[in-house]
Write a protein that holds these residues in place. Structure first.
Motif, PDB file in Angstrom:
ATOM      1  N   ILE A 159     -14.396  35.710 -28.340  1.00 19.13           N
ATOM      2  CA  ILE A 159     -14.618  35.093 -27.036  1.00 19.13           C
ATOM      3  C   ILE A 159     -15.704  35.815 -26.240  1.00 19.13           C
ATOM      4  O   ILE A 159     -16.368  35.211 -25.396  1.00 19.13           O
ATOM      5  CB  ILE A 159     -13.283  35.004 -26.266  1.00 19.13           C
ATOM      6  N   SER A 160     -15.933  37.091 -26.512  1.00 14.83           N
ATOM      7  CA  SER A 160     -16.958  37.821 -25.764  1.00 14.83           C
ATOM      8  C   SER A 160     -18.365  37.260 -25.998  1.00 14.83           C
ATOM      9  O   SER A 160     -19.258  37.476 -25.186  1.00 14.83           O
ATOM     10  CB  SER A 160     -16.933  39.303 -26.125  1.00 14.83           C
ATOM     11  N   PHE A 163     -10.470  33.431 -19.632  1.00 15.23           N
ATOM     12  CA  PHE A 163      -9.243  33.433 -18.828  1.00 15.23           C
ATOM     13  C   PHE A 163      -8.026  32.930 -19.610  1.00 15.23           C
ATOM     14  O   PHE A 163      -6.967  33.562 -19.550  1.00 15.23           O
ATOM     15  CB  PHE A 163      -9.456  32.616 -17.544  1.00 15.23           C
ATOM     16  N   PRO A 164      -8.121  31.813 -20.356  1.00 18.48           N
ATOM     17  CA  PRO A 164      -6.952  31.399 -21.142  1.00 18.48           C
ATOM     18  C   PRO A 164      -6.531  32.429 -22.198  1.00 18.48           C
ATOM     19  O   PRO A 164      -5.351  32.577 -22.486  1.00 18.48           O
ATOM     20  CB  PRO A 164      -7.410  30.095 -21.812  1.00 18.48           C
ATOM     21  N   MET A 165      -7.496  33.168 -22.754  1.00 14.20           N
ATOM     22  CA  MET A 165      -7.140  34.209 -23.712  1.00 14.20           C
ATOM     23  C   MET A 165      -6.310  35.293 -23.032  1.00 14.20           C
ATOM     24  O   MET A 165      -5.305  35.754 -23.575  1.00 14.20           O
ATOM     25  CB  MET A 165      -8.387  34.847 -24.335  1.00 14.20           C
ATOM     26  N   TRP A 166      -6.723  35.709 -21.854  1.00 14.43           N
ATOM     27  CA  TRP A 166      -5.978  36.730 -21.130  1.00 14.43           C
ATOM     28  C   TRP A 166      -4.572  36.234 -20.772  1.00 14.43           C
ATOM     29  O   TRP A 166      -3.614  37.003 -20.840  1.00 14.43           O
ATOM     30  CB  TRP A 166      -6.735  37.147 -19.869  1.00 14.43           C
TER      31      TRP A 166
END
Length: 109
Positions: free
Chosen positions: A59-60, A69-72
């Protein structure tokens, strides 16, 4: 699993959910006793850490808040679920990935 086993491994299990270094600390704490409750949560914590790192690397590349944000949120929900099951003394796998973590990381004891 009996209550003594769970109580003996609870601090190790909770430690395993500190992302990154916590898994390795928990593995060294569990090296002699081989507590099955702690081993279960070490596998879950290691799987969560590896998922966090791999998703973060992928994602980076996008550099977008709509993607990161959804990953977090996903990692935070799984982390919360894992640590609360360790505190409660349960051996429930994490939703979606927990059973795979137990299977893929079965050589970790």
């Amino acid at each position: 699993m009996n209550k003594e086993t769970i109580e003996a491994g609870k601090s190790i299990a909770i430690t395993s959910y500190i992302l990154g270094i916590g898994v390795f600390i928990a593995m060294s704490m569990n090296a002699e006793s081989k507590n099955p409750f702690a081993t279960f949560h070490i596998r879950q914590g290691l799987g969560l850490t590896l998922t966090f790192i791999s998703l973060g690397l992928i994602i980076s590349n996008f550099d977008s808040l709509l993607i990161s944000f959804p990953m977090w949120i996903f990692i935070s929900v799984l982390w919360g679920y894992g640590i609360f099951t360790a505190i409660k003394g349960e051996t429930k796998p994490m939703p979606l990935l927990g059973t795979y973590f137990q299977k893929w990381l079965s050589n970790i004891s």
